[in-house]
Scaffold this motif. Structure first.
Motif, PDB file in Angstrom:
ATOM      1  N   GLU A 120     -10.696 -10.427   7.380  1.00  0.00           N
ATOM      2  CA  GLU A 120      -9.365  -9.891   7.674  1.00  0.00           C
ATOM      3  C   GLU A 120      -9.359  -8.360   7.767  1.00  0.00           C
ATOM      4  OE1 GLU A 120      -6.433 -11.260   4.943  1.00  0.00           O
ATOM      5  OE2 GLU A 120      -4.755 -10.513   6.156  1.00  0.00           O
ATOM      6  N   TYR A 121     -10.050  -7.728   6.854  1.00  0.00           N
ATOM      7  CA  TYR A 121     -10.093  -6.257   6.860  1.00  0.00           C
ATOM      8  C   TYR A 121     -11.550  -5.792   6.978  1.00  0.00           C
ATOM      9  CZ  TYR A 121      -5.260  -6.493   5.258  1.00  0.00           C
ATOM     10  OH  TYR A 121      -3.920  -6.739   5.172  1.00  0.00           O
TER      11      TYR A 121
ATOM     12  N   VAL B 253      -8.056  -0.314  -3.814  1.00  0.00           N
ATOM     13  CA  VAL B 253      -7.335  -1.592  -3.801  1.00  0.00           C
ATOM     14  C   VAL B 253      -7.864  -2.463  -4.937  1.00  0.00           C
ATOM     15  CG1 VAL B 253      -6.846  -1.668  -1.318  1.00  0.00           C
ATOM     16  CG2 VAL B 253      -9.020  -2.562  -2.171  1.00  0.00           C
TER      17      VAL B 253
ATOM     18  N   SER C  41      -1.351   1.222  -6.652  1.00  0.00           N
ATOM     19  CA  SER C  41      -1.924   1.662  -5.385  1.00  0.00           C
ATOM     20  C   SER C  41      -1.402   3.046  -5.018  1.00  0.00           C
ATOM     21  CB  SER C  41      -1.559   0.624  -4.325  1.00  0.00           C
ATOM     22  OG  SER C  41      -1.984   1.046  -3.101  1.00  0.00           O
TER      23      SER C  41
ATOM     24  N   TYR D 151     -12.616  -2.467   5.238  1.00  0.00           N
ATOM     25  CA  TYR D 151     -12.844  -2.511   3.791  1.00  0.00           C
ATOM     26  C   TYR D 151     -14.182  -3.179   3.469  1.00  0.00           C
ATOM     27  CZ  TYR D 151      -8.239  -0.848   2.401  1.00  0.00           C
ATOM     28  OH  TYR D 151      -7.139  -0.059   2.179  1.00  0.00           O
TER      29      TYR D 151
ATOM     30  N   LEU E 221      -7.319  -6.882  -1.943  1.00  0.00           N
ATOM     31  CA  LEU E 221      -8.281  -7.264  -0.899  1.00  0.00           C
ATOM     32  C   LEU E 221      -8.902  -8.597  -1.302  1.00  0.00           C
ATOM     33  CD1 LEU E 221      -9.949  -6.517   1.665  1.00  0.00           C
ATOM     34  CD2 LEU E 221     -11.583  -5.429   0.127  1.00  0.00           C
ATOM     35  N   LYS E 222      -8.616  -9.628  -0.497  1.00  0.00           N
ATOM     36  CA  LYS E 222      -9.161 -10.949  -0.806  1.00  0.00           C
ATOM     37  C   LYS E 222     -10.405 -11.204   0.031  1.00  0.00           C
ATOM     38  CE  LYS E 222      -4.946 -13.162  -2.278  1.00  0.00           C
ATOM     39  NZ  LYS E 222      -4.012 -14.237  -2.144  1.00  0.00           N
TER      40      LYS E 222
ATOM     41  N   GLU F 223      -3.782   0.180   5.439  1.00  0.00           N
ATOM     42  CA  GLU F 223      -3.059  -0.267   4.233  1.00  0.00           C
ATOM     43  C   GLU F 223      -3.107  -1.776   4.134  1.00  0.00           C
ATOM     44  OE1 GLU F 223       0.758   0.911   3.115  1.00  0.00           O
ATOM     45  OE2 GLU F 223       0.332   3.044   3.336  1.00  0.00           O
ATOM     46  N   ILE F 224      -3.212  -2.260   2.905  1.00  0.00           N
ATOM     47  CA  ILE F 224      -3.229  -3.714   2.704  1.00  0.00           C
ATOM     48  C   ILE F 224      -1.956  -4.105   1.995  1.00  0.00           C
ATOM     49  CG2 ILE F 224      -4.392  -5.600   1.505  1.00  0.00           C
ATOM     50  CD1 ILE F 224      -6.987  -4.172   1.785  1.00  0.00           C
ATOM     51  N   ASP F 225      -1.284  -5.133   2.505  1.00  0.00           N
ATOM     52  CA  ASP F 225      -0.051  -5.604   1.858  1.00  0.00           C
ATOM     53  C   ASP F 225      -0.359  -6.053   0.436  1.00  0.00           C
ATOM     54  OD1 ASP F 225       1.383  -5.138   4.085  1.00  0.00           O
ATOM     55  OD2 ASP F 225       1.302  -7.204   4.848  1.00  0.00           O
TER      56      ASP F 225
END
Lengths: 603, 306
Positions: free
Chosen positions: A410-411, A122, A51, A414, A90-91, A84-86
């Motif tokens: 969640e995002y 991602v 990333s 995205y 991206l699920k 930013e995604i932990d």
């Protein structure tokens, strides 16, 4: 006694074995969980590195100002400020319909995922739910109505019915995320009606509408744009297809005379393609009307109660009374229609879905039969209107198909960027044409599918096996992604026999010929209807007048009675009673539904 | 007190049977009773996001019923439903009984089993295939018209209008269901005490007398229960079959409550409205079952369901 003791011992042994097994399994699971965790950590660090390297790459690209249509364009170079995604993964849960060939595991689907990951910066972890198209279509509203387990992203084929789920907060309001769209706005801008086309009155937008890319501005039409004729008979008899309604009547008359004297081995002159299409569907364009609710250029009207429609019924009733029309026109299904076309039941079919002629010619039972097409004859109203003509350039379809995003995703940034990227030239090219050198080549500046596809027995199926979606046999990515008209023409539109006054008999493709032959005048106003803002309740009222609604169904039933003479089309009282009957079908007042529609239309 | 004790004793004695019944009972509770609270949406302006309880009540609460009974086609839809349901019951119900009795009279075991097996096959044919067959057979060049032509009758398009709909609908239902439906009667017949036949033989009873005095009374309880249950289904027409047999020449003649609910609920997404109309049917069906059982109880209390 001994036996009982032995049985008990055996049972105890079995129980012991089971306990040991379960404990063992538990330990294995725990150790495998530990391994998973360790693996995850490794993966996470690897992903973080990836990333980071992606970010660095993107920053570098950003500095170099990459054009949004450049293959290397990313969300970052496009100026999208994605959070930013932990873990950089991206699920998403995605629910899509499956078409004839599944896109799962195809080369193009894998490439789509790679491109998406590169664009978004991602890794994608998508859980796909794939459902056969017919089942999907039937149950998609039930999923929303259930209110739980709404997928993060899903295809819709009933976009106009999902507004209420947006209003109640189930679906994401896309207009709040316009900052994350780069490509979809191009389609919004270029569609007839502009950005308003996709928006509700309050500016909200609850689904991405299915797009269409027509680079060469071909205004070809979907179907019911041409009459099919038995060209072999016309040639033999020295006849040509009709260019006017008078010529058509004369042709039917001549043909009937030849049937009656035994020269022609036919049962009737006219047959229907299938009972699913009213016989008049081929004639409505000639009389400048339509068989349900439509926009006539100045207002919304219900076609079947117009005077033009009555004129048309009078005309068809005349054809029926003269014995030209096969009496099974309203009851024979598609298969029976094909049998009739290929076994000499009739020689003219006015209700044709694009491509039927080609399939009839391949299903023929002799070497002689040749079905061909000619543009609709002109009537007293001028050039006949065609149905479903394409808009130039990039446009959004009027079929209410598209993609929605759950409000609980969640995002959302995205999810929006991902779907938006599906409208990019890069993805449209990838999903329609594939990869240069593998599925297509560029010859003299034009894209051409490779021989392996074009020389296949069924190019559409072969292309679908790669995951190419231009033929619609397979739908890759998250359906629906805009179809490239040129790719579609190459794969799914077979050359068919055509006729027009200047060329005589020749070969052409339905979509191209229906553009060339009709010309600009043939583009019907209902194909360029203005934007109308309706609430969920008003939308429901409107659907009663639309195709498949109660009014259209009732009109179809009564119009059949006029055609076969059970009701007298020349009797004004019968006509008035017909109108009153149709108007009585709606739950709310028929006229006020039309008034609301017209009042809510943005002109 | 004593009765309660007896109940538990009986239960303990029949524990294997009770254990076997546990899963089906649970299934009925989970899939039939628990979802019943969903009926509430018939009276609510149901919004998925608010859930069943959270959605507002309709104003007026019976708005969906007003809409349905105000519908210009309401009477015809109810009439069509009753007509199709009652005629289907009248013609399809006795057929498996007659078939089972005839089968029971066959002597050759192998031949009997072959006939029985063949009679089950149509039950497994998809309704889409059956309707496609009916459409083809009913066309002017189809099988049914070949038979008509053989007997000198004119060829007609049987798919046109509703004249031939009921014979084709009911005929195909009999064809599909006669074998499968006979299973329960055959099992009832297998429980008939053989000595009754011996006694009848000694008395010189002929075949018809044996059927009348032994077979009929033996299957009467089963028949009664099956009839009560079928009466409850009289308004639930086979909507898939009707939808597939509909065309623009018979649309309104073939519109039933079931097809109407399908169109409103599944096609147009008006779930509250569709639920309301279906609830109306369920209430009528419940009354019919209740009524049928009451009549049975009056005639012969032993044969009633409760």
């Amino acid at each position: 006694m001994k036996k009982k003791v032995l049985e008990k011992l055996a049972a105890l042994c079995l129980i012991g074995t089971m306990i040991v097994g379960v404990v063992g399994c538990g330990q294995t699971e725990t150790s495998s969980s530990i391994n998973d965790e360790a693996e995850k950590e490794v993966n996470t660090s690897a992903q973080t590195e990836a990333s980071e390297s992606k970010s660095t790459e993107q920053e570098a690209n950003s500095e170099a100002t990459v054009d949004k249509n450049d293959p290397n364009a990313t969300a970052m170079t496009n100026g999208l400020n994605l959070p930013e995604i932990d873990g950089g993964v991206l699920k998403l849960n995605v629910s899509i319909p499956e078409f004839n060939i599944s896109s799962e595991g195809t080369m193009i689907q894998q490439e789509w995922e790679k491109k998406m990951e590169a664009y978004l910066g991602v890794d994608l972890d998508i859980t796909w739910t794939r459902t056969p198209y017919a089942d999907y279509r039937e149950n998609e509203l039930l999923v929303l109505q259930a209110g739980t387990n709404i997928p993060d992203i899903a295809t819709t084929t009933k976009g106009s019915s999902i507004v209420e789920y947006g209003e109640d907060g189930t679906l994401l309001n896309l207009s709040d995320y316009m900052d994350y769209m780069v490509y979809y706005p191009d389609y919004l801008e270029q569609t007839n009606g502009g950005p308003n086309y996709a928006k509700n009155e309050d500016g909200s937008m609850y689904y991405f509408i299915d797009g269409f890319y027509n680079p060469d501005d071909i205004m070809g039409a979907q179907s019911f744009t041409a009459f099919a004729y038995r060209f072999d008979i016309l040639r033999d008899m020295g006849w040509t297809p009709a260019t006017t309604l008078d010529e058509f009547t004369k042709l039917c008359e001549d043909m009937k005379a030849k049937i009656d004297d035994g020269t022609l081995d036919l049962d009737y002159v006219i047959i229907n393609n299938t009972k699913d299409y009213s016989i008049y569907r081929g004639f409505v364009g000639i009389f400048h009307t339509w068989d349900c609710l439509y926009y006539n250029g100045s207002e919304w009207v219900f076609g079947p109660i117009e005077d033009n429609f009555r004129d048309m019924l009078k005309y068809i009733n005349g054809l029926y009374k003269a014995g030209y029309i096969d009496p099974e026109f309203a009851t024979a299904d598609f298969n029976q229609g094909t049998v009739k076309a290929t076994t000499g039941v009739g020689a003219i079919c006015p209700t044709l879905w694009a491509g039927s002629v080609a399939s009839w010619n391949s299903a023929r039972t002799d070497d002689k039969t040749e079905w061909g097409l000619a543009y609709l004859p002109a009537g007293d109203y001028g050039t006949a209107w065609k149905w479903g003509s394409r808009q130039a350039g990039k446009s959004l379809n009027a079929n209410a198909s598209g993609i929605y995003i759950s409000a609980d995703v969640e995002y959302p940034e995205y999810a929006v960027a991902l779907i938006d990227y599906q409208y990019s030239d890069q993805i449209v090219e990838l999903l329609n044409w594939g990869i240069e050198g593998q599925t297509y080549n560029v010859v003299d500046g034009e894209k051409v599918f490779v021989d392996e596809i074009m020389n296949a027995e069924n190019p559409a199926n072969t292309s679908g096996e790669y995951g190419l979606m231009a033929s619609s046999v397979c739908r890759t990515g998250i359906p629906f992604v805009p179809i490239d008209f040129n790719a579609m023409l190459d794969l799914a539109s077979l050359p068919e026999p055509w006729w027009n006054e200047s060329n005589g008999f020749y070969e052409g493709k339905y979509w191209v010929e229906s553009s060339v032959n009709g010309g600009d005048d043939s583009v019907s106003p209902y194909d360029r209807a203005p934007v109308t803002y309706l609430s969920a309740e008003e939308q429901t009222d409107k659907s009663q007048l639309s195709y498949g609604g109660v009014c259209e169904s009732r009109a179809k039933e009564l119009a059949h009675k006029f055609i076969v003479g059970e009701l007298d089309i020349n009797d004004d009282a019968a006509w008035e009673s017909y109108i009153a009957d149709i108007k009585s079908q709606t739950d709310n007042d028929f006229d006020s539904i039309l008034e609301t529609l017209n009042a809510r239309t943005v002109k | 007190m004593n009765g309660k004790k007896n109940f538990w004793k009986t239960l303990a004695r029949q524990k294997t049977l009770c254990f076997m019944a546990l899963l089906p009972v649970l299934m009925i509770i989970v899939f039939k009773y628990v979802p019943m609270y969903g009926i509430l949406i018939a009276f609510k302006n149901y919004k998925a996001a608010k859930g069943i309880w959270g959605s507002p009540w309709l104003n007026p609460v019976l708005k969906n019923y007003h809409t349905f009974f105000k519908n210009v086609n309401c009477i015809q839809i109810i009439w069509n439903t009753l007509k199709i349901g009652v005629l289907t019951l009248v013609f399809t119900f006795p057929m498996p009984i007659i078939f089972a009795i005839l089968l029971n009279e066959l002597k050759g075991k192998i031949y009997k089993r072959i006939v029985q097996t063949i009679s089950y096959i149509p039950h497994f044919i998809s309704i889409v295939v059956v309707c496609s067959m009916l459409n083809g057979f009913g066309s002017t060049s189809g099988f049914f018209n070949d038979i008509r032509a053989f007997f000198g009758a004119a060829r007609v398009d049987m798919n046109n209008g509703s004249t031939y709909f009921l014979p084709m609908y009911i005929g195909s239902a009999i064809w599909q269901g006669v074998g499968w439906g006979s299973i329960i009667y055959l099992s009832a017949l297998s429980n008939v005490d053989v000595s009754l036949y011996d006694v009848a033989n000694i008395d010189g009873a002929n075949r018809w007398q044996k059927i009348k005095h032994i077979v009929f009374p033996s299957i009467l309880p089963t028949t009664t229960i099956m009839l009560i249950m079928n009466v409850g289904n009289v308004l639930n027409s086979d909507y898939t079959k009707i939808l597939l047999m509909q065309n623009s020449t018979n649309m309104s003649d073939l519109e039933t409550i079931a097809t109407f609910v399908y169109r409103q609920g599944i096609v147009e997404g008006k779930f509250s409205y569709a639920t309301a109309v279906n609830l109306f049917v369920s209430v009528i069906c419940f009354i019919l079952v209740f009524g049928a059982n009451m009549i049975t109880r009056k005639i012969n209390p032993e044969n009633s369901m409760w």
